[in-house]
Design a protein around this motif. Sequence first.
Motif, PDB file in Angstrom:
ATOM      1  N   ARG A 129       0.852  -1.191   0.000  1.00 36.40           N
ATOM      2  CA  ARG A 129       0.000   0.000   0.000  1.00 36.40           C
ATOM      3  C   ARG A 129       0.887   1.240   0.000  1.00 36.40           C
ATOM      4  N   GLN A 130       1.825   1.248  -0.893  1.00 33.81           N
ATOM      5  CA  GLN A 130       2.756   2.369  -0.955  1.00 33.81           C
ATOM      6  C   GLN A 130       2.002   3.678  -1.172  1.00 33.81           C
ATOM      7  N   MET A 200     -14.815   4.659  -2.049  1.00 33.76           N
ATOM      8  CA  MET A 200     -13.870   4.982  -0.979  1.00 33.76           C
ATOM      9  C   MET A 200     -13.920   6.483  -0.728  1.00 33.76           C
ATOM     10  N   THR A 201     -14.205   6.877   0.516  1.00 29.67           N
ATOM     11  CA  THR A 201     -14.265   8.281   0.889  1.00 29.67           C
ATOM     12  C   THR A 201     -13.259   8.541   1.999  1.00 29.67           C
ATOM     13  N   VAL A 202     -12.425   9.561   1.807  1.00 27.05           N
ATOM     14  CA  VAL A 202     -11.449   9.961   2.815  1.00 27.05           C
ATOM     15  C   VAL A 202     -11.700  11.425   3.152  1.00 27.05           C
ATOM     16  N   SER A 203     -11.925  11.715   4.420  1.00 29.76           N
ATOM     17  CA  SER A 203     -12.175  13.098   4.837  1.00 29.76           C
ATOM     18  C   SER A 203     -10.894  13.916   4.750  1.00 29.76           C
ATOM     19  N   VAL A 204     -11.049  15.145   4.325  1.00 26.33           N
ATOM     20  CA  VAL A 204      -9.938  16.088   4.237  1.00 26.33           C
ATOM     21  C   VAL A 204      -9.995  16.996   5.454  1.00 26.33           C
ATOM     22  N   ALA A 205      -8.960  16.969   6.271  1.00 23.25           N
ATOM     23  CA  ALA A 205      -8.933  17.776   7.492  1.00 23.25           C
ATOM     24  C   ALA A 205      -8.348  19.145   7.196  1.00 23.25           C
ATOM     25  N   SER A 224      -8.748   1.288  -6.916  1.00 24.94           N
ATOM     26  CA  SER A 224      -8.058   1.944  -8.029  1.00 24.94           C
ATOM     27  C   SER A 224      -6.831   2.728  -7.583  1.00 24.94           C
ATOM     28  N   ALA A 225      -6.648   2.895  -6.268  1.00 25.58           N
ATOM     29  CA  ALA A 225      -5.462   3.586  -5.755  1.00 25.58           C
ATOM     30  C   ALA A 225      -5.145   3.027  -4.379  1.00 25.58           C
ATOM     31  N   PRO A 226      -3.861   2.944  -4.006  1.00 27.87           N
ATOM     32  CA  PRO A 226      -3.480   2.421  -2.682  1.00 27.87           C
ATOM     33  C   PRO A 226      -4.042   3.285  -1.551  1.00 27.87           C
ATOM     34  N   ALA A 227      -4.422   2.636  -0.468  1.00 24.99           N
ATOM     35  CA  ALA A 227      -5.018   3.364   0.656  1.00 24.99           C
ATOM     36  C   ALA A 227      -4.056   4.385   1.247  1.00 24.99           C
ATOM     37  N   HIS A 231      -4.587   8.760   1.765  1.00 23.04           N
ATOM     38  CA  HIS A 231      -4.444   9.574   2.971  1.00 23.04           C
ATOM     39  C   HIS A 231      -3.407  10.673   2.777  1.00 23.04           C
ATOM     40  N   GLU A 232      -2.373  10.383   1.997  1.00 19.75           N
ATOM     41  CA  GLU A 232      -1.375  11.420   1.727  1.00 19.75           C
ATOM     42  C   GLU A 232      -1.954  12.507   0.830  1.00 19.75           C
TER      43      GLU A 232
END
Length: 497
Positions: A129-130, A200-205, A224-227, A231-232
Motif C-alpha cells: 500500500r505504498q 472509498m471516501t477519505v475526509s480532508v482535514a 483503483s489507488a493504494p489506501a 491519505h497522503e
Amino acid sequence: MHVEHLLTDHSLGLRPLWAQDAALLAREISGVTVTDLEDPARFVRPGEVVLSGLVWWAPGKAERFVSALKEAGAAALFAGEETHGGVPEELVEACARHGVPVAGVPAHIMFRAITDTVYLRQWGELSRRQALPETARVRLSRLLAQEAGPVQILGAAFGHLDRTAAYVFTPSGRTVAATAAAPGVPAREAAALVADGRGMTVSVAADSVSPYERWLLYLPEPDSAPAGMLHEVAAALGRCQETAVRRRSADRQTADELGALLAGAAAGAAEGVLRAAVQECGLPADGPYRVVVADTGARRPGLAEGALAEVAGHVAPQAPQAAVGRLPDGTAFAVLPAESIGEAWELVAGCEPGVPLHGGTGSVAAGPGELAGALAQARYALTSARATAPDASVLTDTATLTSLEALLTGVPAEVRAAYRRTVLGSLLDGERAASAVLLSTLETFLACDGSWARTAEALHLHVNTVHYRMQRVEHFTGRDLSRLSDRLDLWAALLCR
C-alpha cells in the motif's frame, strides 16, 4: 490481516476451539498483546489478538478475564496449552458467551512465531500500500508552495495512475475538483454516494472550515489507488483548503463592508457607491442579484456563513461571482447571481440534519440600487422562517407570504405579542374561562365571514347567544364588528399568537 488468516496458517498449528461467527473471523487484526494478567483490559487495544499462557487461570476466573477482553475489543484469544495441558473448558465456554474467538496454541509453538507472523504480514501489506511516488510527492509540494488549487493538486496526485476517476466533493454533493478521467456527477447523486458509503471516501482535514464546506476525497473504485496514497493526497488537499480559507478572509471583509452599506444608514447611498462596493466583491456591476440571509440559532460562529458559502458554490461555481459575509448585527448574508437556490439550499441543509438552518430571500434586485430593498425583504422572510419552523431547516421567500397569516409570521414575535395585547387586551385580561369562550366564539364568527347563523350552527348555539357574546367582545375591545376594518384588526390579533 484477519483472524481467519492465522487460524488457517498450518505452520502455526493453532487449534480453533470456538470461532463460529464469520464476521468475527473476518475482523482486521491491529496487533498482538501477550498477557497473563487476570484483568488485562487496560493493556489490550481494539482489534488485537491476545496471547496468554494461562498462568493466571484457576476455576471461576475465566469470566472476568474474557469479559475484560470483550470490553477492550480484542479480536481473538490464543491460549497456550503447555501450562494446563490444554485450554480449560470453562474458558472456552466464556469465550463463546462473549463472542471472542478462541484457539489453543500447542506447547511446541512459541508465541514469538505468532507475533512475527502478524507483524511481518502487516509490513508486507503496508509495502503493497505504498503512498505517493516520490516524483508525485515532490510535484505536490511544489504546487502547495505555489498555493495551487484543488484541481491541480488532484491532477498531480493521480497523474501516474492511468484513467483513475477521483473527485473532491463536499457533503452536499458539490464537485470541487475531479481528475480528467472522472465523468461529471450531479450534486444530488454525489451527495448520495458519500452518504451511502459506496466507493472509498477519505475526509480532508482543514482548520476553520464549516461542516458544510469540508472536502471529501472520493474514489468510485476503492481498489483503483493504494489506501496509503489516498491519505497522503487528503493531507495535501487539507493544506490546499486551508490556503483557500486564508484567501477568503479578505473577501469576507469586503462583503461585510457591502453588508454594512446595505443594512445601515448608508443604505440610501448613491447607486454609484453601491455599484463600486458590489464590483469590489467580484459581482457583476449591473445584476440581476438575489440576496439571501441565514441563521443557525445559538450555534458556533461561522456555521451560517459556511452554509451560504456552500450554497453560493452550487449556484455560482466560477468564483468570484458571489459575496458572502455578515451584516452589522451578525446575521449571515449572501449576494448571488439571480438563480434559483431551492435545490442547493435543500442539499446544503441536509448535510447537518441536527442544525436548523433558517433562510430568507426576496425578489430579485435588478441592479445595485435595489439591493437594500431586497435585503429588507430577505430579513423579513428569515423572521418568518424562524417563526414557522423553529426546529427545522427552512428557506422562505417573501413571494410565498400570500396570506395575512403568512405575512404576520415575518413580524418579530415581540411586535406580534404587543399588537395582540393592544387589540385584545381587555378581553385577554378577563376571567380565564369566560375569556377563552369569547375568543373562541370570535374566531369562529370571523372564520364564518361574520355570519350569525353559520357561527351558531358551528358552535351548536342559539343565534341570540352568539349575538350576546359578540356584544361582549365589542365591549372589551372597543371594536365594531359590523365594520370590515375592525374585523380585520381583530382577525390579525387572533393570528398573532
